[in-house]
Every structure is written in C-alpha cells, then in structure tokens.
Design an enzyme around this catalytic site. Structure first.
Site, PDB file in Angstrom:
ATOM      1  N   HIS A 138      13.792  64.044  53.597  1.00 56.85           N
ATOM      2  CA  HIS A 138      14.591  63.853  53.401  1.00 56.85           C
ATOM      3  C   HIS A 138      14.416  64.181  55.521  1.00 56.85           C
ATOM      4  O   HIS A 138      15.693  62.969  56.095  1.00 56.85           O
ATOM      5  CB  HIS A 138      15.685  65.427  53.525  1.00 56.85           C
ATOM      6  CG  HIS A 138      17.338  65.331  53.826  1.00 56.85           C
ATOM      7  ND1 HIS A 138      18.111  63.571  52.757  1.00 56.85           N
ATOM      8  CD2 HIS A 138      17.224  65.432  54.419  1.00 56.85           C
ATOM      9  CE1 HIS A 138      19.151  63.913  53.649  1.00 56.85           C
ATOM     10  NE2 HIS A 138      18.786  65.344  54.261  1.00 56.85           N
ATOM     11  N   ASP A 161      21.734  61.081  56.866  1.00 64.81           N
ATOM     12  CA  ASP A 161      22.717  62.169  56.396  1.00 64.81           C
ATOM     13  C   ASP A 161      24.090  62.056  55.910  1.00 64.81           C
ATOM     14  O   ASP A 161      24.874  60.886  55.802  1.00 64.81           O
ATOM     15  CB  ASP A 161      21.816  62.965  56.412  1.00 64.81           C
ATOM     16  CG  ASP A 161      22.127  64.462  55.675  1.00 64.81           C
ATOM     17  OD1 ASP A 161      21.952  64.618  54.739  1.00 64.81           O
ATOM     18  OD2 ASP A 161      23.485  65.676  56.555  1.00 64.81           O
TER      19      ASP A 161
END
Length: 331
Positions: free
Chosen positions: A308, A105
C-alpha cells in the site's frame, strides 16, 4: 540522512497550512503531492528530492488535520469542499495558475475530485493506488457496514465516542510499526481481490484496524518494515503531538461528501495517470477496473511487488514514472 526542504507556511481557506517546496519556481505546471492516512508530506520525501533534481517544481503540503497544519475542531471542516479548497488556496498563495495533482490513499480521493470541482486549476491528475469511481449508488458507510460489518475500520471511525482515535493515539509507535511494512507474500493460489469502495475482500479479516493495533506486538511480525528507525521517529513524533483525530475526521465525512456530490459530473477531463500497486490489499489493482469510462485520457501503470505505501516502498520506480509521464504529457 533524511533530506526534506524547509517547512513553509501559508494562510489558506481559513487555516494555516505547512508545506514543502523544491525544484525551479519557473517550472510549470508544478506537481502538488497529496498524502493519505495516517501520513503527511514527509511520505513524499523521496519524490520531492528526485523530481526537483529532474528540474520539476514540486510542492507537498501537510493537509488539514495533519502535521504542521491546523486541526479545526468541527468534523464537517474536513469535508471534500474544504479539502479541495485548501489546495486551491495553496495555489493562490504560491501564485500558481494550474498544477498536476498527485494523490496517494486519501490524497487520491481528493485529487480525483479536483477536476470535478476546480477544473480551471487542474492541468492533470495522478492517482497512486486510489482509483476514481462514479458516485456510489447509496451512502458508502451503509454499503461498507452491510458488506464488512461494524468492525470494519471506516465504519468504526464513524463512532462519535472517538474510541479509534484513542486507541491509535495511545499506541503511536505500535501504529506505525504495524502499518508501515511490506505485505506478507501472498500464496500463489490466493483468490483474486474483490474491491468495494476501495476495500479488497481478502483484507476483510484485518479490517478491524483499531483492534489490530491494540493487540499488536512487533516482535511477532515477520513482515519487513519500510521505514528506517530515523524515518519512523518522524512519524511517531509528529502523531504523538497531533493525535489522529484530524485525519480520521476525513473518514467521518464519507456520508456528507456522498450527499453533497449528488449533482456532480464525475467525468475527469484532464490527462490522468493511475499508478497501481500489485500487492495492495485495501486498494488492489482490480479496484481500478473500468476507470476508463470516467477518464477519457487515462494511462495505467502497475508497480509490481509493492504493497500500500507505494511511493515509500518503491520510491525510485514511482518517481521515474512521474517524471516520464510529466515530460511526455507536459513537456
């Protein structure tokens, strides 16, 4: 039972940084694991254990603004110079010459910048979900506003009134309940993702994250949580104490980082690995298309059936790939 090494501290780059270390100190180059938003070193708990047990030295900091690390007041204290400089300072503190930087991320944005800014300290780079691109053709915030509108979360994060910080900070448990889940199954006929600056188009409807959290009720969420109650408590307790502003300040430097990177050569000249997650709506595998143009020595690896939070959703697979690539490339 959650296993984490003991928390240690280092004075780096004008702040006190908390970090965790495991594995043999003799192992080189070590791996430095860099978390994203809204996370912390704890997000790498599975990798700290697996990699150290494989004989690899591994270090995971709470980065600037997060967890046990200082949270300076000025917004520009969270720009890319500071965030990469903190990692150099951590290497200096530990008397480490070079490291392999692994980032998920937002941590991914930082680790791809490390060889552009501090090549002499970087042995290799691993991006988890976050690809490396050339410099954007215009201010990224302007591009996101134009493409996704004012409600897109990164655009909202620019709000000087800090309304998003208040929404998350007053609903900490709701925030982690909503975010830390496996994605809902995608229909077979769903259109392919269409990335822009790290944002998949199909995620558009859900990109108003502050409002999503404000209206969220876990009782009506069919998606599977990825954290045990004990793990979720670690996140909730930490962010209840720290708030969200430190991490959101990273986003408030998008324009500044873009302006200040004008003269930077964006070619990555170290061995690199890109780990992609099949079902990440915000950073889809298609976002990594064309990376080879800027990274001559690149291997790509797809983690299937992961959203994610890849290193927490598929910890064994991510750890195994890191170990395999590290041994293959660095002995």
């Amino acid at each position: 039972m959650i296993e984490m090494p003991s928390l240690q501290f280092a004075q780096v780059n004008g702040i006190r940084m908390g970090y965790y270390e495991a594995g043999p100190k003799t192992d080189a180059p070590p791996l430095v694991l860099c978390h994203g938003w809204p996370e912390m070193a704890f997000s790498w708990r599975h990798q700290l254990k697996a990699l150290s047990e494989a004989g690899i030295r591994v270090i995971a900091p709470d980065q600037r603004g997060y967890g046990a690390t200082d949270r300076p007041e000025p917004v520009e204290a969270y720009d890319m110079e500071h965030l990469t400089g903190d990692l150099v300072g951590l290497l200096d503190h530990l008397k480490i010459d070079k490291a392999i930087f692994v980032g998920h991320d937002w941590g991914g944005f930082i680790v791809w910048q490390m060889p552009l800014r501090h090549i002499d300290r970087v042995a290799g780079v691993v991006g988890v979900n976050t690809p490396h691109w050339d410099r954007a053709p215009a201010d990224p915030i302007a591009l996101m506003r134009q493409r996704f509108g004012d409600h897109m979360y990164i655009v909202q994060f620019q709000d000087p009134g800090r309304e998003p910080d208040r929404i998350f900070g007053s609903r900490v448990e709701q925030t982690f309940d909503a975010f830390m889940r496996k994605p809902a199954p995608r229909p077979a006929d769903a259109p392919a993702e269409e990335p822009i600056a790290g944002v998949g188009a199909s995620a558009r409807l859900n990109l108003a994250f502050p409002q999503m959290i404000a209206n969220y009720d876990a009782r009506h969420d069919p998606r599977t949580p990825i954290l045990s109650p004990e793990e979720k408590k670690v996140f909730v307790d930490t962010f209840t104490k720290t708030g969200f502003t430190g991490g959101i300040n990273w986003y408030r430097n998008f324009t500044r980082n873009w302006e200040r990177s004008a003269g930077l050569d964006h070619t990555v000249r170290v061995p690199s690995l890109m780990i992609m997650a099949e079902n990440d709506a915000v950073l889809p595998p298609s976002a990594a298309d064309g990376m080879e143009k800027f990274i001559p020595d690149l291997e790509k690896y797809l983690v299937r059936d992961s959203g994610h939070w890849t290193q927490q959703e598929k910890p064994e697979e991510v750890s195994a790939k890191l170990i395999e690539w590290r041994r293959k490339r660095f002995g």
